[in-house]
Design a protein around this motif. Structure first.
Motif: not given
Ligand SMILES: [Zn+2]
Length: 443
Positions: A385-414
């Motif tokens: 009965g709830f909206d199908a808003d769902i996130t699938l996550v792989d807890l075994n995967e790790s990654f280093e955040l790259q600025k290219e990964d960011l979908f922001y207009r300006h690809q910067h983030s602390p």
């Protein structure tokens, strides 16, 4: 013809109450079945194999600034919502500023709603603004579905969104109480902040630490106490955004104990960064209230772990790179952190893996609580009965955040360059896959 649009097979389904292995069936954007005792028949137009993945309700980010219309060179509904989808969020509440015009009346609200319907890849809801002179406009915005109202005690940094004086806040709260809505406030004492900022600058003290010291925790405490007294007098529901310290949370918790309807948000940056990051990274890590020290971070985590904080909002408040560059004077440069894409990563890495935050607690904070608090009755959990808003996550995967990964207009983030444990694999919004293994797939 298949019986369902989508079936998610054999994932570990997490809600605020339970963690169970099972299948989820989706039809017409809604969850129609959650089955944990036997597998569902493979009768769907699309089958998603979630073996080894955790299946969470899509996050609800109650605090973003997407700045559209009017300031889209800073961010926009499309880039902002894509970054949320990539971070596992299915819904956002956009603040009334820093769009131009800001959402301070019904026409501006309607304009933003239309743009969001056209451009956002996730669900969009809106805050209305409370500014001096617009108390009589609040009802119109309420009638058109704002989830609450937002006011600033100190200057907002935006010319067309004035901070609210006491009269505006008091009268606004009377009106908002009569509407049955909630007032969110940026709670820092304008008097303390202004005096300390002047004093520091007069003495030529403009370092990162000087800036942070000019907006001390006492300034938040003072403002929150003031607002709570108004909430008690008017009966208005109150929401304290971006609390930076456990000491602020304590004031809210005390009032809650007395029966005052006041709630509190903190942000990932107060849980993951310190004033040292501001010193090292410069303007990218500048926000208001400012980052605190390590001890405050740990105390704030304790509040999260004990369930003393109601919601986590990214307070994604981006600006172009040149506005984030600070050479020596930290009183200059835009105060706001780009972080909407990283909330779940931070909660998992810093919370679940490092400090014992349970996945159920995480889901409660980031999905269920904001849905319940702001009346999104069909969101916040995974159930028929709830909206199908769902996130699938792989807890075994790790990654280093790259600025290219960011979908922001300006690809910067602390958070760029930091390593996270737990990766978002898919984000489903109203039954449609909008983010899939690194790519936006919404049309
Ligand atoms: Zn904000």
């Amino acid at each position: 013809m298949a019986m369902y649009d989508v079936i998610i097979k054999n994932g570990t389904i997490v809600t605020a109450d339970s963690t169970l292995q099972g299948d989820i069936a989706i039809q017409d954007g809604k969850i129609t079945k959650v089955v944990t005792d036997k597998p569902l028949e493979n009768d769907a137009a699309k089958l998603i194999d979630a073996e080894g993945l955790h299946v969470l309700p899509g996050l609800i980010d109650p605090h973003v600034h997407f700045n559209e219309p009017g300031r889209t060179e800073w961010e926009g509904l499309e880039t902002g919502s894509k970054s949320l989808a990539a971070g596992g969020a299915a819904t956002f509440f956009d603040m009334p500023l820093n769009s131009t015009p800001p959402v301070i009346d019904k026409d501006n609200l309607n304009a933003k709603k239309e743009l969001a319907a056209e451009k956002s890849v996730v669900n969009a809801r809106f805050w209305g603004g409370l500014v001096p002179g617009n108390v009589d406009k609040l009802k119109d915005m309420h009638d058109r579905g704002v989830i609450g109202f937002k006011a600033f005690m100190p200057p907002s940094g935006i010319e067309d969104f004035d901070n609210a004086d006491d009269e505006t806040i008091f009268k606004g709260m009377q009106e908002i109480a009569s509407l049955g809505s909630r007032l969110a406030v940026h709670a820092e004492s304008p008097v303390i902040c202004e005096q300390l900022a002047k004093e520091k600058q007069r003495q030529g003290k403009t370092s990162a630490r000087d800036f942070a010291e000019s907006r001390p925790i006492i300034s938040e405490i003072d403002a929150v106490k003031h607002l709570i007294s108004y909430a008690e007098a008017t009966g208005c529901k109150l929401h304290i955004v971006h609390a930076s310290s456990r000491k602020v949370v304590n004031i809210v918790n005390d009032a809650q104990q007395r029966g005052v309807d006041v709630t509190v948000e903190t942000c990932p940056h107060y849980l993951a960064l310190t004033v040292k990051d501001l010193e090292e990274q410069g303007g990218i890590a500048k926000c208001m209230p400012p980052l605190r020290d390590n001890r405050e971070v740990e105390d704030l985590w304790n509040a999260v772990l004990r369930g003393d904080i109601n919601v986590i909002g990214s307070d994604h408040s981006p600006a172009p790179a040149d506005m984030k560059q600070i050479t020596d004077n930290y009183f200059e440069g835009w105060g706001g952190i780009s972080g909407a894409q990283s909330t779940l990563n931070i909660l998992l890495t810093e919370g679940y893996f490092k400090r014992g935050l349970t996945l159920q607690q995480l889901v409660q904070l980031a999905s269920e609580n904001p849905a319940k608090l702001f009346g999104l009755t069909s969101k916040g959990t995974i159930a028929a009965g709830f909206d199908a808003d769902i996130t699938l996550v792989d807890l075994n995967e790790s990654f280093e955040l790259q600025k290219e990964d960011l979908f922001y207009r300006h690809q910067h983030s602390p958070y760029v360059g930091k390593t996270y444990q737990g990766a978002v694999k898919k984000t489903i919004v109203n039954g449609a896959i909008v983010f899939d293994n690194g790519d936006i797939t919404a049309d």
